[in-house]
Scaffold this motif. Structure first.
Motif, PDB file in Angstrom:
ATOM      1  N   ARG A 316       0.828  -1.209   0.000  1.00 20.03           N
ATOM      2  CA  ARG A 316       0.000   0.000   0.000  1.00 20.03           C
ATOM      3  C   ARG A 316       0.859   1.253   0.000  1.00 20.03           C
ATOM      4  O   ARG A 316       1.770   1.422   0.804  1.00 20.03           O
ATOM      5  N   LEU A 317       0.504   2.209  -0.912  1.00 19.70           N
ATOM      6  CA  LEU A 317       1.216   3.477  -1.031  1.00 19.70           C
ATOM      7  C   LEU A 317       0.378   4.675  -0.623  1.00 19.70           C
ATOM      8  O   LEU A 317       0.933   5.695  -0.206  1.00 19.70           O
ATOM      9  N   THR A 318      -0.925   4.615  -0.765  1.00 22.83           N
ATOM     10  CA  THR A 318      -1.784   5.743  -0.389  1.00 22.83           C
ATOM     11  C   THR A 318      -3.085   5.220   0.215  1.00 22.83           C
ATOM     12  O   THR A 318      -3.475   4.058   0.021  1.00 22.83           O
ATOM     13  N   TRP A 319      -3.779   6.125   0.938  1.00 20.48           N
ATOM     14  CA  TRP A 319      -5.106   5.779   1.443  1.00 20.48           C
ATOM     15  C   TRP A 319      -6.120   5.703   0.308  1.00 20.48           C
ATOM     16  O   TRP A 319      -7.138   5.020   0.429  1.00 20.48           O
ATOM     17  N   SER A 320      -5.864   6.403  -0.787  1.00 20.76           N
ATOM     18  CA  SER A 320      -6.827   6.426  -1.885  1.00 20.76           C
ATOM     19  C   SER A 320      -6.792   5.158  -2.732  1.00 20.76           C
ATOM     20  O   SER A 320      -7.564   5.047  -3.687  1.00 20.76           O
ATOM     21  N   GLY A 321      -5.928   4.230  -2.414  1.00 15.32           N
ATOM     22  CA  GLY A 321      -5.969   2.932  -3.076  1.00 15.32           C
ATOM     23  C   GLY A 321      -4.866   2.645  -4.065  1.00 15.32           C
ATOM     24  O   GLY A 321      -4.963   1.691  -4.841  1.00 15.32           O
ATOM     25  N   MET A 322      -3.790   3.431  -4.065  1.00 19.92           N
ATOM     26  CA  MET A 322      -2.674   3.136  -4.956  1.00 19.92           C
ATOM     27  C   MET A 322      -1.729   2.144  -4.286  1.00 19.92           C
ATOM     28  O   MET A 322      -1.286   2.357  -3.164  1.00 19.92           O
ATOM     29  N   TYR A 323      -1.456   1.055  -5.013  1.00 16.61           N
ATOM     30  CA  TYR A 323      -0.572  -0.002  -4.532  1.00 16.61           C
ATOM     31  C   TYR A 323       0.495  -0.292  -5.585  1.00 16.61           C
ATOM     32  O   TYR A 323       0.334   0.043  -6.769  1.00 16.61           O
ATOM     33  N   ALA A 324       1.545  -0.960  -5.156  1.00 16.59           N
ATOM     34  CA  ALA A 324       2.411  -1.707  -6.069  1.00 16.59           C
ATOM     35  C   ALA A 324       2.085  -3.174  -5.804  1.00 16.59           C
ATOM     36  O   ALA A 324       1.984  -3.578  -4.638  1.00 16.59           O
ATOM     37  N   HIS A 325       1.906  -3.973  -6.876  1.00 17.77           N
ATOM     38  CA  HIS A 325       1.461  -5.354  -6.654  1.00 17.77           C
ATOM     39  C   HIS A 325       1.669  -6.193  -7.909  1.00 17.77           C
ATOM     40  O   HIS A 325       2.022  -5.681  -8.989  1.00 17.77           O
ATOM     41  N   ALA A 326       1.415  -7.471  -7.761  1.00 13.71           N
ATOM     42  CA  ALA A 326       1.466  -8.390  -8.902  1.00 13.71           C
ATOM     43  C   ALA A 326       0.235  -8.173  -9.770  1.00 13.71           C
ATOM     44  O   ALA A 326      -0.880  -8.037  -9.269  1.00 13.71           O
ATOM     45  N   ALA A 327       0.442  -8.130 -11.092  1.00 19.00           N
ATOM     46  CA  ALA A 327      -0.675  -7.915 -12.031  1.00 19.00           C
ATOM     47  C   ALA A 327      -0.463  -8.758 -13.284  1.00 19.00           C
ATOM     48  O   ALA A 327      -0.251  -8.222 -14.381  1.00 19.00           O
ATOM     49  N   PRO A 328      -0.515 -10.080 -13.163  1.00 18.12           N
ATOM     50  CA  PRO A 328      -0.227 -10.943 -14.307  1.00 18.12           C
ATOM     51  C   PRO A 328      -1.188 -10.748 -15.475  1.00 18.12           C
ATOM     52  O   PRO A 328      -0.837 -11.051 -16.621  1.00 18.12           O
ATOM     53  N   TRP A 329      -2.384 -10.245 -15.217  1.00 21.57           N
ATOM     54  CA  TRP A 329      -3.348  -9.992 -16.294  1.00 21.57           C
ATOM     55  C   TRP A 329      -2.905  -8.844 -17.214  1.00 21.57           C
ATOM     56  O   TRP A 329      -3.466  -8.661 -18.285  1.00 21.57           O
ATOM     57  N   ASN A 330      -1.893  -8.101 -16.792  1.00 24.76           N
ATOM     58  CA  ASN A 330      -1.442  -6.946 -17.557  1.00 24.76           C
ATOM     59  C   ASN A 330      -0.071  -7.182 -18.196  1.00 24.76           C
ATOM     60  O   ASN A 330       0.615  -6.234 -18.585  1.00 24.76           O
ATOM     61  N   THR A 331       0.304  -8.439 -18.333  1.00 23.04           N
ATOM     62  CA  THR A 331       1.651  -8.800 -18.795  1.00 23.04           C
ATOM     63  C   THR A 331       2.037  -8.123 -20.106  1.00 23.04           C
ATOM     64  O   THR A 331       3.179  -7.670 -20.279  1.00 23.04           O
ATOM     65  N   ALA A 332       1.118  -8.023 -21.042  1.00 23.07           N
ATOM     66  CA  ALA A 332       1.429  -7.478 -22.369  1.00 23.07           C
ATOM     67  C   ALA A 332       1.903  -6.030 -22.323  1.00 23.07           C
ATOM     68  O   ALA A 332       2.540  -5.554 -23.269  1.00 23.07           O
ATOM     69  N   HIS A 333       1.624  -5.324 -21.219  1.00 17.98           N
ATOM     70  CA  HIS A 333       1.948  -3.889 -21.151  1.00 17.98           C
ATOM     71  C   HIS A 333       3.164  -3.575 -20.278  1.00 17.98           C
ATOM     72  O   HIS A 333       3.594  -2.416 -20.231  1.00 17.98           O
ATOM     73  N   PHE A 334       3.732  -4.582 -19.595  1.00 26.54           N
ATOM     74  CA  PHE A 334       4.877  -4.310 -18.730  1.00 26.54           C
ATOM     75  C   PHE A 334       6.039  -3.744 -19.561  1.00 26.54           C
ATOM     76  O   PHE A 334       6.457  -4.335 -20.554  1.00 26.54           O
ATOM     77  N   GLY A 335       6.556  -2.594 -19.134  1.00 26.04           N
ATOM     78  CA  GLY A 335       7.664  -1.959 -19.822  1.00 26.04           C
ATOM     79  C   GLY A 335       7.279  -1.246 -21.096  1.00 26.04           C
ATOM     80  O   GLY A 335       8.149  -0.670 -21.762  1.00 26.04           O
ATOM     81  N   LYS A 336       5.987  -1.229 -21.443  1.00 27.82           N
ATOM     82  CA  LYS A 336       5.559  -0.667 -22.720  1.00 27.82           C
ATOM     83  C   LYS A 336       4.509   0.434 -22.589  1.00 27.82           C
ATOM     84  O   LYS A 336       4.559   1.425 -23.328  1.00 27.82           O
TER      85      LYS A 336
END
Length: 398
Positions: A316-336
């Motif tokens: 968790r990074l903010t109270w408003s709901g921003m996190y860093a986390h695993a997101a395998p459903w978004n693999t096609a966009h990592f680094g792009k």
């Protein structure tokens, strides 16, 4: 009225066999003074010395709170006074220059019994007590970080109050921060994301690793305003861990872990979709918690029914709901490309690795144009997104 017994000097044990007068009112306590040549013999036929009178205020079983304790002597000079509260802690104070009075530096708290012990320069002693009336108008607080924890270099001290604080300056004066290396820092007041009053203490620059920090919130007896009292003291202490910074490049879709100023790892990621509410925040956020696997639902952050997922390695990074986390459903966009709903997403392996490396209190420094704004002061710990001069101006004592 009793008088302290006079005994043969060879039979005398210091501070023992002296009469102690106890009560719950301001008492005149008889104290026996020693002569310049030592204690008188027990069988002396000399007339007894005139006892000195000592009085204590407040008095009684239902004394008003919010007043200092005052001890006065009509005779012998006071040497030392101790005032102990039934809820722990003592009220420190000073003897006047003429030795005839003592006044506590702190005020009495509601619903507390106090024991007052006085000692004179000649060795006499007395004991009395009083109690303050209880109050149903009490203020309490929560401290972060927790007692005895180890945190990252960006973690502020944070105090959130359960009820509004009108007398901010009076409260801030009772918040004592000490560090093992004289770190420069300042308090700053704000309205917490929950809507409650909050005050944070942050250093001018990130903490140095290994710094030991303690807070003593000596608030018992302080009126926070509108007649709402603090009835106890609080304390916490923590240690600053290793020097780590997570750098998030929103425009180039990269996340880098830096340790002691050196690159540890560089991983591809995908942040929030730019151009609307799904965009990520820029600025410095502080890792608030490592929450593991949690259920994330878009309704809780005002994004309708866009998603409802169990998410791994959630940080968790903010109270408003921003996190860093695993997101395998978004693999096609990592680094792009940034195609998430506001969070910083990575592969399962990269997120699990980062989760194992970071510590609560690590700064996530997020840069780039693909953002919807800067993390606010109260949205988690956005304390670092203001200049040092601006931060200092948030103190109630400036």
């Amino acid at each position: 009225m009793s008088r302290l017994s006079r005994t043969h000097p060879h039979a005398r044990t210091p501070h023992r066999n002296r009469n102690l007068l106890a009560g719950t009112a301001a008492l005149t306590v008889a104290l026996t003074a020693c002569s310049a040549g030592g204690a008188a013999r027990a069988d002396t036929a000399d007339p007894p010395e005139k006892p000195a009178g000592i009085s204590v205020t407040p008095e009684g079983e239902h004394a008003g709170a919010g007043e200092p304790v005052r001890v006065r002597s009509a005779g012998d000079s006071l040497k030392d006074v101790t005032v102990s509260g039934s809820k722990g802690g003592k009220l420190d104070g000073k003897v006047s220059s003429d030795g005839k009075s003592w006044t506590s530096g702190r005020k009495t708290a509601p619903g507390t019994s106090y024991t007052v012990e006085a000692e004179t320069e000649s060795g006499g002693s007395a004991k009395t007590g009083f109690a303050t009336a209880a109050s149903d108008q009490v203020n309490t607080l929560n401290l972060a970080p927790g007692h005895g924890t180890a945190v990252g270099i960006a973690q502020p001290l944070s105090v959130v109050f359960d009820h509004p604080v009108k007398n901010k300056a009076a409260v801030e004066r009772r918040l004592q921060v000490s560090t093992s290396n004289n770190t420069e820092g300042s308090w700053g007041w704000m309205r917490d994301y929950s809507g409650k009053d909050r005050v944070d203490w942050r250093p001018k620059d990130y903490w140095k690793p290994g710094t030991k920090v303690s807070l003593k919130a000596n608030l018992g007896g302080v009126d926070s305003g509108a007649g709402r009292w603090f009835v106890r003291d609080y304390a916490t202490h923590f240690t600053v861990g290793r020097d780590q910074v997570v750098k998030v490049d929103l425009d180039n879709h990269r996340l880098r872990l830096m340790r002691d100023g050196r690159l540890v790892e560089d991983v591809p990621m995908s942040a929030g979709t730019p151009g609307g509410d799904k965009a990520s925040w820029r600025g410095t956020a502080v890792l608030m918690a490592k929450e593991g696997t949690i259920n994330m639902r878009s309704e809780t952050v005002g994004l309708g029914d866009a998603y409802d997922k169990m998410v791994d390695s959630s940080m968790r990074l903010t109270w408003s709901g921003m996190y860093a986390h695993a997101a395998p459903w978004n693999t096609a966009h990592f680094g792009k490309a940034n195609k998430s709903s506001g969070c910083v997403g990575m592969s399962d392996d990269d997120a699990a690795w980062l989760y194992g490396q970071v510590q609560v209190g690590d700064p996530f420094e997020m840069t780039g144009n693909d953002a919807k704004g800067t993390v606010a002061l109260n949205n988690g710990y956005g304390d670092w997104n203001t200049s040092w001069a601006s931060w200092q101006s948030l103190s109630a004592l400036r």
